[in-house]
Structures are given as structure tokens and as C-alpha cells.
Design an enzyme around this catalytic site. Structure first.
Site, PDB file in Angstrom:
ATOM      1  N   LYS A 707     -15.029  10.516   1.123  1.00 17.56           N
ATOM      2  CA  LYS A 707     -14.770   9.852   2.405  1.00 17.56           C
ATOM      3  C   LYS A 707     -13.270  10.041   2.671  1.00 17.56           C
ATOM      4  O   LYS A 707     -12.755  11.116   2.429  1.00 17.56           O
ATOM      5  CB  LYS A 707     -15.190   8.384   2.329  1.00 17.56           C
ATOM      6  N   GLU A 711      -5.356   6.362   4.373  1.00 12.96           N
ATOM      7  CA  GLU A 711      -5.080   5.157   5.165  1.00 12.96           C
ATOM      8  C   GLU A 711      -5.529   3.896   4.428  1.00 12.96           C
ATOM      9  O   GLU A 711      -4.815   2.893   4.385  1.00 12.96           O
ATOM     10  CB  GLU A 711      -5.802   5.204   6.520  1.00 12.96           C
TER      11      GLU A 711
END
Ligand code: FAD
Ligand code: SF4
Lengths: 744, 328
Positions: A707, A711
Site C-alpha cells: 500500500k 505519509e
């Protein structure tokens, strides 16, 4: 089910940063370090008022100063062709450089001095004098909330996270047995990457431009500049071979880049423009100062009944900036009733920019502190409270998660930090002169991928060159891509070179939003597959056992191509090359988003545990231990992933304890615009840290099973710190940063 | 930065001549403060007189004193065995300052004369009486979190940012200087000024004088010294409040002591009343609290620095606890 946590053996096997040596040895050249023949130097002159117009600009002294070649301002700019086109809505555009005499913020570029050396340009810049017609400026968020407006973007995207939203009933928390209703303030934070924003602009011909630029997207910068200067996009070449950090500050074209291009046009020579550390504080974006109002309501057993969440963030007078502060609130917990409101407040400041964990880092600070406050009111352990409200599917999109190992993250993190040492009552544990507390908070960030192509050049000597326009601002993109290709093909990593940061290379997105690995990684897998298919085709012409070769079974092993299926076919690579009559094979591979978005909801998760010690007399906070567990799917490049998480924790500690860009509202100027005054953590602030990964495949986003990571690692760290400080002291700080004065 | 001349001198006499000839000349030592200020346009000397080759680089024992040359680097002095033996407080204070790289450049003389870190002093567009006399003080009603609570005036509320200076004033150091009229000694307590109506003057050193060294009288504090620096991050930040505490203990009695504070005034702030109160008393937290109260008499804050009214006494108590080893 036993989980595949990343362990020491994985670390030991992992490849090291492929450009690490070049960076450490100084061989990696960043934009400001590049030299060109005939290079000239540009230094910006800035406004010293916050709102008004320039009434006169005295550039004579500067023009006469030794070495000065030119001074450019709104009075003599060669002009940006795009500004002359019709339908240019000033409010929605980036700042129009030198377009008129208007001033929108203190520190706005009003002129540039170009000279033969940097020092002479600096001196020249100090000689430019402006006079102004000053008008009233507004910079304070809290006292200008009456100017809060619904962003125009929200009107265009009524389902987006900046539009007013209601699920179930608005204000439902008011009916709940237990309620929390508080305000949280995130001050402006500046990205301050180590590398200063720098650009070299070089007009190779009247319609041909080359830029050496600090950017997170070589092709996006090329596209934006080609539009501004009305050039064919293929005539704008952007090189960002090395980028020394950015955290979002280089996701767009800023005024100084336009200035450098204008300057190079005017002086007909290449121009280098490097921002000073001070200018970095207000010219290349920042995380906007944001006020949030959060209300939570829960039943006595801890089940959330309703959440109301409002966000008021700063933007500039000339441009709308929005971010997804409220996304996490809508999807994180299983809550029947939610209402959110997002507003922006236009002020005399420069435009903010996405900063690591954009929106979510701010939003999670409010939401996850409020959850902690609720846990005390309920007298339920904060980890337990989150488990009680765990959402088994995305309550916002009403879709299944593509993968979600949050529960594993809570369990593992709690175990590693020694969560059982935490006392439910705040301010009760003392270690000598220090008060001790533990805190937890969650982070999440949407995972996605876009379209990219990777080009491979496979040579007869066994070396593989891969190319993509993607930038590598530090996460180790080239390293991860090398790891993917090495694993996929069987070629040793030392024989692979991944080149990036060049707009003429194959298509790639910007490096932002944690999608580089998912996107370019998929294209890397595609090009590797294509290469194996080609090699197998050549092999099939030579030998049997290759006709129906499945790419997944084909591998390069030393000097041979081998097929691991029942045929166990093997052929020497040398023979394949000689047969093809070529010294190298050139091949491309592309990948793009499929329809997975319509089937699953994609998020990465992080859970952060913090042990904080607070000095009883001085209020000094020392983080003693940080344990973070991340669910980012399969970890493709363990060493660089670990570094990413480490950087996220450090950034989060800075956000929690020290970062704040202070503006003096009387002048609109940034008060602490230097690295001495704007504090980020130093080594001594950084505790023992444990970086842990669930390392479980996500089956739906991309072939690697990954994934996003860059961030989510910072999101949730600041509230975990704030929650630990509360547990230690009983003092709830809702206005970051948590400096000693707030704790005595 | 303005254009300037540069000269490197080989003798103190030439340095003094250069300063006498040109009132706009400045001595250049490590340059870590002066060059920064020139880059910001805060200071614009016509001429830099480089004194790095002058032989003010010795650390030596005198008759009951320790002498440190003005060009000794902070890192060298802080690690020096004699300094550590006779004046450990000075070493502690210097190590709390700046960063390793800066301390490698910073000289004793330059540290004595480093200028305030008031942000408005650095921003040449801001009003500031210290930089541009008569323009006003932007900090008075501005962002004054780092500013003074003692001895300030309506002209200036800046603080002296040095850590070293706090230890030196506590240790009754003497600054030795040389000028056109010969040599003289200035007590550390008299070296820095309060702002009054002339905040542009930081010290009582004459423009034509050069600092040659620092002399510290021996004392019996070596076993009980603490330099406490409270700051916004663990290193590389200026003090919100700092406290230098040096005690001579006789059992649980404080036989003699020195106390000084940093981050609170235009000069390193000696806490004489608190010292007098504690002298001869038992080392106890109760007494430390009373001493801290005395030390805070006359304190005044300006908004953002209100917290110092509490942080300062707390820090005094903490420093005394650490120095004495007393916990209750
Ligand atoms: C980012 C940063 C952080 C810092 N943090 C701290 C901190 O936490 N604590 C702290 O205490 N300090 C701190 N400092 C300040 C540092 O200690 C001073 O810059 C240093 O001590 C100055 O010494 P220098 O030799 O470089 O002085 P210079 O810059 O060379 O000179 C400073 C002044 O002294 C004059 N001068 C120098 N030598 C003599 C002499 N012999 N006789 C007469 N005049 C002389 C010069 O003319 C000049 O005006 C920091 C500095 C920076 C840049
Ligand atoms: S406090 Fe002193 S240095 Fe700061 S602005 Fe006021 S006069 Fe200038």
C-alpha cells in the site's frame, strides 16, 4: 493466524540505499550544486508590507552595482504568456509573478537581481528600495474566523472531504451519555527540507527550456511550465536527479521558479536561483495553521454515537488551498452519525502546501486527542476504546477494506511499549523528578496508484538499466524499484541501475501521496514481465520447453535463463543475445489503476505508542520510547521502509513538541524564519524507537502487495505524544506545540 | 551584506590601531555571530580586523586564578583538564551552548560579545532600538517569548543569549582588556549593560578595546556545580531560562554559593539576594523555594514570556536541588 512481521533476518537480507554512497560521499549533485558555463545568479527582493501596492521601485543603485546584469520587476518583466490569456481568475491562480504592483503577503517577491556571482546579486538585491501604498492586512486565523468560507472546490465535488457532510444525524453526540467537545489548534508548520529550493533555468533556444530543479514531479513541472510559457511540453526538460527532501513543498511550481525562467529569458544566460533558509519559511508552502472543533459522543460502554468535526484552515488571498483534514473522521471508526464542515480563511499569507501526511496529520491530532479525552471520561483504556469502535468495513464508502490489520497494530505496539505499565489515572506515575505517561494514537492515509511506464535496457553484459520520470525525494524509490526488479528477474541488485528524476524518461506521477511505490513499482513489475516474455520468445526459437513459459516461472539465474516449471528448461543468455543479433534489448512496461477502487476501500494504517517523561519543575518533555506499527501491505524494501517510518516518528515528535511558524500579525512577517529559531528535533530529542511492520500483503492494489508508506508514518504521532503527556501530567495541551511553558 | 575591507593582524597593538583609526571596524574572531549579522544586514562594519592569529590562546594557572585567553575556542576550554578541575561550571555552561561545530569556532571573546537573538533585531525591516536607535522596540508588544523579565527598559527588553556568560558572572570572573590607554580589568558583573535608554550598547567595552583574556578566581565549588538550561529542544536552542549554581557544602549546610540566571535580562543576571539568604542555611527544598522567591523580586513580564515568572523560580529550585544533591 501467524503474521509475517518484518524481522531482523528480513533487514539483513534487504538491499541498502542504492544512492547512499553517492549521497554520503558528496558525489550526488543537487540542483544548487550543478554548474553550467556562463551561469548567472539571481536573488529575490521581497515586499516588506502585507497588503497594498508598490508605488515606486528604485532599482538604479542595484543596476549600477558591480557585476549586476539586470534587475527585473513588474515594471520591466518579459512577462509570463499564460497571464495574458483570458479567463485567468486571479483568486484561483498561483501568485502572478511580477504581473502588477499588488502585494498580497509580506515577503512576496517584488523584484529579482541577476549578477555574475551570488554575492554580487545579494548585494544588488539589498540596494533595491520600494515604497508602498500600505493597506490593512489580515494574518490571524482565530480573529478572522468570520471570513471563513466554503472552498470553491467543495462546490465542484459535493462528495469530497471538503464538502459539508452528514451521515445519519448531525450533532448526534449531544444525545450521547458521555461527551467530549473541544477545540484543537495546529499552528503553521514549515517543511524545511535540508535541501534549499533551487533551480537553474536555461533557455537552450527561444522556445526550448531546460530546468535543473528541486521538484517532486519532473513531468508535472515540465507540463506546468510549458503552459505558463506557452511552449510545447516536449520543449521543456526538467531534471531532478537528486532531491534532498521536500515533504510536499516541491509538489508544484512556485513563484521563484517562474522568476528564474523570466530572468534567464531576460539575461539570455542560464540563471541559478537558490532560496535562502529564511525565504523557505514563506515562499514554498507550509502546513496551514488550522483550528478544529471536535465533539464526540459515546454510550457508557464506549460505543461511539456521533462525531461532529469542523476545520478552519488558512489560505492565501489569491489562491484556495484545501486538504483532507476530515477524511479520517469519516472512515476510521464505526459511528452511525457524523457531520463535518470544512472552511478556509483567506489571509495575507502565501499559499500553504501539502506537508507530509497532508490534512490527515492535522485531523488525526484533533480526532485522536479527542478519543483519548473520551477514554478518560469513560474510564475505558484508549486502546480498548479504539477496538470497541473498530470499523469492519469502510463506513464512509460502505465498502470492504482491501486489507486492514489495525487490530494487529494495536496488539503488537501495546506489547512492545509495555502498555500494561500505563496507569489509567493521569499524573500518577513518577520516576524521580520526572512524571511518566503513555499515549497511543492512530494514523491512516488513503492508498492508491496511478499510471506509469518504466523502460528497461537489458544488456548482453547482464546489466539492466531502468528509467522512469519519478522523483526520489528521499524515500528510496530507486532502491525499492531495484529490489522489485531484482526479485522479479533474478538479476543481482548490483547489476541494476534505476534512473529517475528526468522529465524525458517514461511517464510517472509526482512523488506525493504515497503512491510512487504502488504506481512505478507496478510498471517495474510490468516491464520485468515483458522482458521475461521477450527472452522466453527468443529461447523458444532455440530450444524446446519455452513455448508456453509463464513469466512468473521464468528467472535469470547467473548466466542463464531458467524456467522453473516442469520443463526445467535452461538456456544461456549469451546465446539469446547472439541469436537476436543485438547487444541490448530495450523494452517498456506500463501499469495503471484498474477498477479496484470501485470494489475496495484502500488505506494504510499506523499506530503509534509513546512513553513521555515530563519534568515536574521545568515542564521539559523527553520522549523515552516510541513504538510504531504500520500496516502498509508487503514491505518491498525493508531498510528504506524502516528509514521512512523513523523519519515519520521524528517529524511527528517535531510537530508535537516544537514546530510552529510564528507570524507577527502587526506586520504579517514570519518571526522565526531561520533554522536557529524554527525548531525541528535534533538527535538529542530522539528516543529509542521501534519501527515495526505487519508486512501482510494487500491483494488488491498492485502486484507487489504493497500500500503506501511515506505519509501514514507521521500521521498520529503528534496526538500520541500529546496523549502521553496528558497521561504523565494530567495537563491536556490542545494547542501544538507542547513546549515547556504549557506544562508548568 | 555591505562591502568591507579585511585585514589580518599579527599583534594586539595593530588590532587596537586599526580600531582607533576606523570607528566602523570590527574585530573578527570565530565569526559565528558577526558574519551572520552581516549577512542579515544587521551589522555593516567597514572593515574586519581578523584576530585569529593573535596569541590569546592559552589556558594557564595564576596565583589562585585560572586564566583563559580570549581566542581560546569554546570547545577547547570546555574540554580542558584545568578548567574541568578548577571551574567545572564554566565547562558545563559552554557545553550547553550552540552545537559542537559552532563551539569549535566560537572564541571566549566572541562569546562574551555575542549579540541578542531577539528576532526583531535580526529582521532589518522591523523597528528596533538596539539595531536602529530611536525606531522603537518591536518586541515590547510583539512576540517576546524569549525576552527579559529583569532590568529591561521601555527601549529594549532583549536578553543576553550566552550560556558561558551566566557561568562567568556567577564565578566572579574578570574580563581583561587592552586599549589605546593601556590595559584594564572589568568585573564580569560590570561588563554587560542594562539597556536603559541606550540599548545599542551591549557592554562597557570601549570600541577601541580588545579583550585579551578572562581570569577566574579559585573557589571551593567544584564538587557542587550545576548549569541547568531549560529550552525548547534538547540541544541547539537558546535558553528559555538557565541557572548556574555553585555551592560549597559543609555537611548539609551551604557554606558559600553563587547563583546566576540566563535568559532573563540584558546581561547575565546574578542572584545576590538569593545567595545572601542561602549562605549558612541548610540545603533544603523549603529554603530553595524561599531563595527563589527572593530572586524573583522585581520581575516583570511582557505577555508571551509570562511563563518565565514561574519557570524561573522553578529552575532555580531545580538547579539548587541538583547542585546540592538534596531531594526534599
Ligand atoms: C545557530 C546558533 C546557535 C547558538 N546557540 C548558542 C547557545 O545556545 N548558547 C550560547 O551561549 N551561544 C550560542 N550561540 C552563539 C555562539 O556562542 C556565538 O556565536 C559565539 O560564541 C561567538 O564567538 P565568535 O568567536 O564566533 O565571535 P565573532 O562572531 O567573531 O564575534 C562576535 C563579536 O565579538 C567581537 N569580538 C570577538 N572577539 C573579540 C575580542 N577578543 N575583543 C573584542 N571584541 C571581540 C566581534 O567584533 C563581534 O562583535 C549560537 C550561535 C548560533 C549561530
Ligand atoms: S527587545 Fe531590544 S533588540 Fe528586541 S526589538 Fe526591542 S529594542 Fe530591538
Amino acid at each position: 493466524m501467524a503474521k509475517k512481521y518484518l524481522d531482523n533476518a528480513d533487514m539483513a537480507r534487504a538491499i541498502s540505499r542504492v544512492d547512499g554512497r553517492a549521497k554520503v560521499m558528496g558525489a550526488a549533485k543537487y540542483a544548487a550544486e550543478v554548474q553550467l558555463p556562463d551561469l548567472t545568479y539571481a536573488v529575490l527582493v521581497e515586499s516588506s508590507i502585507g497588503q497594498g501596492t508598490i508605488t515606486s521601485l528604485d532599482t538604479k543603485k542595484a543596476e549600477w552595482a558591480p557585476g549586476v546584469i539586470s534587475v527585473i520587476s513588474h515594471l520591466n518583466t518579459p512577462g509570463v504568456p499564460e497571464y495574458k490569456l483570458e479567463n485567468q481568475d486571479v483568486i484561483q491562480k498561483q501568485l502572478r509573478v511580477f504581473d502588477d504592483a499588488n502585494i498580497y503577503f509580506n515577503g512576496q517577491p517584488i523584484a529579482v537581481v541577476i549578477a555574475d556571482t551570488l554575492e554580487r546579486a545579494q548585494y544588488g538585491a539589498s540596494l533595491v528600495k520600494a515604497t508602498y501604498k500600505k493597506e490593512n492586512h489580515l494574518t490571524n486565523l482565530e480573529s478572522n474566523l468570520s471570513r471563513a468560507a466554503v472552498p470553491k472546490k467543495a462546490k465542484a465535488d459535493p462528495k469530497g472531504f471538503t464538502s459539508d457532510f452528514i451521515r445519519g444525524k448531525a450533532g448526534a453526540y449531544k444525545d450521547a451519555a458521555v461527551q467530549v467537545e473541544e477545540e484543537y489548534i495546529q499552528p503553521s508548520e514549515v517543511h524545511h527540507p535540508m535541501e534549499l529550493h533551487s533551480i537553474i533555468a536555461n533557455w537552450e533556444a527561444a522556445d526550448k527550456l531546460t530546468l535543473v530543479d528541486k521538484t517532486q514531479g519532473s513531468q508535472q513541472t515540465a507540463a506546468s511550465i510549458s503552459k505558463s510559457f506557452q511552449l510545447p511540453v516536449e520543449n521543456v526538460k526538467v531534471l531532478a536527479t537528486y532531491v534532498g527532501g521536500a515533504f510536499g513543498s516541491a509538489l508544484r511550481v512556485w513563484p521563484h521558479e517562474i522568476v528564474a525562467i523570466l530572468a534567464a529569458k531576460k539575461v539570455q544566460k542560464p540563471v541559478k536561483l537558490v532560496l535562502s533558509r529564511n525565504q523557505m519559511s514563506y515562499m514554498v508552502g507550509y502546513r496551514p495553521h488550522t483550528l478544529q472543533k471536535v465533539a464526540l459522543g459515546a454510550s457508557k460502554d464506549g460505543k461511539l454515537v456521533g462525531i461532529s468535526h469542523e476545520s478552519y484552515g488558512k489560505t492565501s488571498m489569491y489562491e484556495e488551498f484545501t486538504e483532507n483534514v476530515l477524511q479520517m473522521t469519516r472512515m476510521m471508526y464505526d459511528v452511525p452519525n457524523i457531520d463535518t464542515k470544512y472552511r478556509i480563511v483567506p489571509l495575507n499569507v502565501s499559499t500553504p502546501a501539502p506537508m507530509r501526511g497532508p490534512g490527515e496529520a492535522t485531523g488525526s491530532f484533533a480526532l485522536e486527542c479527542a478519543m483519548d479525552e473520551l477514554s478518560y471520561k469513560l474510564n475505558i483504556d484508549p486502546v480498548e476504546l479504539r477496538l470497541i469502535n473498530y470499523a469492519a468495513e469502510d463506513p464512509d464508502k460502505k465498502m470492504a477494506w482491501s486489507s486492514n490489520y489495525l487490530k494487529e497494530c494495536y496488539r503488537l505496539g501495546a506489547e512492545k511499549i509495555g502498555w500494561n505499565k500505563r496507569k489509567a489515572e493521569a499524573g500518577t506515575v513518577q520516576d524521580g523528578e520526572w512524571k511518566v505517561g503513555y499515549g497511543v494514537a492512530t494514523g491512516t492515509f488513503g492508498a492508491f496508484r496511478s499510471a506509469a511506464t518504466v523502460k528497461a535496457t537489458y544488456k548482453a553484459d547482464g546489466s539492466l538499466l531502468l528509467q522512469s520520470a519519478i522523483a526520489d525525494i528521499g524515500p528510496g524509490t530507486a532502491t525499492a524499484m531495484t529490489a522489485i526488479a531484482a526479485e522479479n528477474l533474478g538479476i543481482p541488485p548490483e547489476k541494476i541501475v534505476f534512473q529517475l528524476g528526468n522529465s524525458t524518461f517514461p511517464k510517472a506521477p509526482m512523488q506525493g501521496g504515497s503512491n510512487s511505490l504502488a504506481t512505478v513499482g507496478s510498471a517495474t513489475v510490468a516491464v520485468c514481465t515483458n522482458l521475461k516474455v521477450e527472452l522466453a520468445k527468443l529461447a523458444a526459437q532455440q530450444k524446446s520447453g519455452w513455448n508456453n513459459a509463464v513469466p512468473d516461472h521464468v528467472k535469470i539465474s547467473g548466466a542463464d535463463l531458467v524456467n522453473s516449471d516442469e520443463t526445467s528448461a535452461k538456456v544461456s543468455l549469451a546465446s539469446l543475445f547472439s541469436q537476436s543479433g543485438q547487444l541490448e534489448m530495450v523494452i517498456s512496461g506500463s501499469a495503471a489503476q484498474g477498477d479496484e477502487k470501485n470494489k475496495y476501500s484502500f488505506y494504510s494504517y499506523s499506530v503509534h505508542f509513546i512513553e513521555a517523561h515530563v519534568h515536574e519543575l521545568t515542564g521539559v518533555v523527553r520522549i523515552k520510547n516510541a513504538v510504531s506499527v504500520v500496516d502498509c501491505g508487503t514491505v518491498v524494501s525493508p531498510k528504506t521502509a524502516r528509514s521512512q517510518l523513523m523519519g515519520g516518528i521524528v517529524g511527528g515528535i517535531g510537530m508535537a513538541l516544537m514546530e510552529e511558524a510564528v507570524i507577527d500579525d502587526r506586520t504579517g512577517r514570519t518571526v522565526n524564519a531561520s533554522f536557529g529559531d524554527y525548531h525541528v528535533p535534533v538527535n538529542a530529542d530522539i528516543p529509542q524507537m521501534e519501527m515495526l511492520f505487519v508486512n501482510e500483503r494487500d491483494e488488491h492494489l498492485n502486484p507487489m502487495g504493497s500500500k503506501g508508506l511515506g505519509e501514514v508514518v507521521i500521521i498520529g504521532v503528534a496526538p500520541a505524544v500529546a496523549n502521553a503527556v496528558y497521561n504523565a501530567t494530567g495537563i491536556r495541551v490542545r494547542h501544538l506545540p507542547i513546549t515547556p511553558d504549557k506544562l508548568i | 551584506m555591505n562591502n568591507f575591507q579585511y585585514t589580518r593582524v599579527k599583534s594586539p597593538a595593530t588590532a587596537i590601531t586599526e580600531l582607533s583609526k576606523n570607528p566602523a571596524a570590527k574585530l573578527l574572531a570565530g565569526g559565528t555571530n558577526l558574519i551572520d549579522l552581516m549577512k542579515y544586514g544587521v551589522m555593516s562594519p567597514d572593515k574586519l580586523v581578523d584576530i585569529n592569529r593573535l596569541e590569546f590562546s592559552d589556558i594557564k594557572r595564576g596565583q589562585g586564578t585560572l586564566h583563559i585567553g580570549s581566542m581560546v575556542r569554546n570547545s577547547v576550554a570546555a574540554a580542558d583538564a584545568t578548567v574541568l578541575e578548577y571551574q567545572p561550571l564554566l565547562s558545563q555552561a559552554m557545553l550547553a551552548g550552540a552545537s559542537a561545530q559552532l563551539r569549535n569556532k566560537a572564541s571566549m571573546g566572541g562569546n562574551l560579545l555575542q549579540r541578542t537573538r531577539c528576532p526583531y533585531f535580526y529582521d532589518i525591516t522591523a523597528d528596533c532600538n538596539k539595531r536602529a536607535p530611536g525606531t522603537g522596540c518591536s518586541a515590547l508588544e510583539g512576540f517576546n517569548r524569549m525576552h527579559a523579565i529583569f532590568g529591561a527598559s521601555s527601549s529594549c527588553i532583549a536578553v543576553n543569549p550566552s550560556d558561558m556568560n551566566v557561568a562567568l558572572v556567577a564565578l566572579d570572573a574578570v574580563v581583561q582588556v587592552s586599549g589605546p590607554k593601556g590595559n584594564r580589568s572589568i568585573m564580569m558583573a560590570d561588563f554587560h549593560r542594562l539597556p536603559g535608554t541606550h540599548p545599542e550598547l551591549d557592554s562597557t567595552l570601549d570600541k577601541k578595546e580588545i579583550i585579551t583574556g578572562i581570569v577566574i578566581p579559585d573557589n571551593a565549588f567544584a564538587k557542587h556545580t550545576t548549569y541547568l538550561k531549560v529550552r525548547d529542544r534538547a540541544s541547539y536552542a537558546f535558553a528559555l531560562i538557565s541557572v548556574a549554581a555553585a555551592l560549597e557544602m559543609d555537611g548539609s549546610t551551604i557554606k558559600d554559593l553563587r547563583l546566576a540566571m540566563g535568559g532573563v535580562a540584558h546581561k547575565p543576571w546574578r542572584l545576590t539576594e538569593a545567595e545572601n539568604f542561602l549562605k549558612g542555611k541548610t540545603a533544603s527544598v523549603a529554603n530553595f523555594k524561599l531563595a527563589a522567591e527572593l530572586a524573583m523580586k522585581g520581575a516583570k513580564s511582557y505577555g508571551h514570556n509570562d511563563f518565565k515568572l514561574k519557570l524561573a523560580p522553578n529552575s532555580i529550585i531545580q538547579a539548587l536541588k541538583t547542585a546540592s544533591g538534596v531531594k526534599a
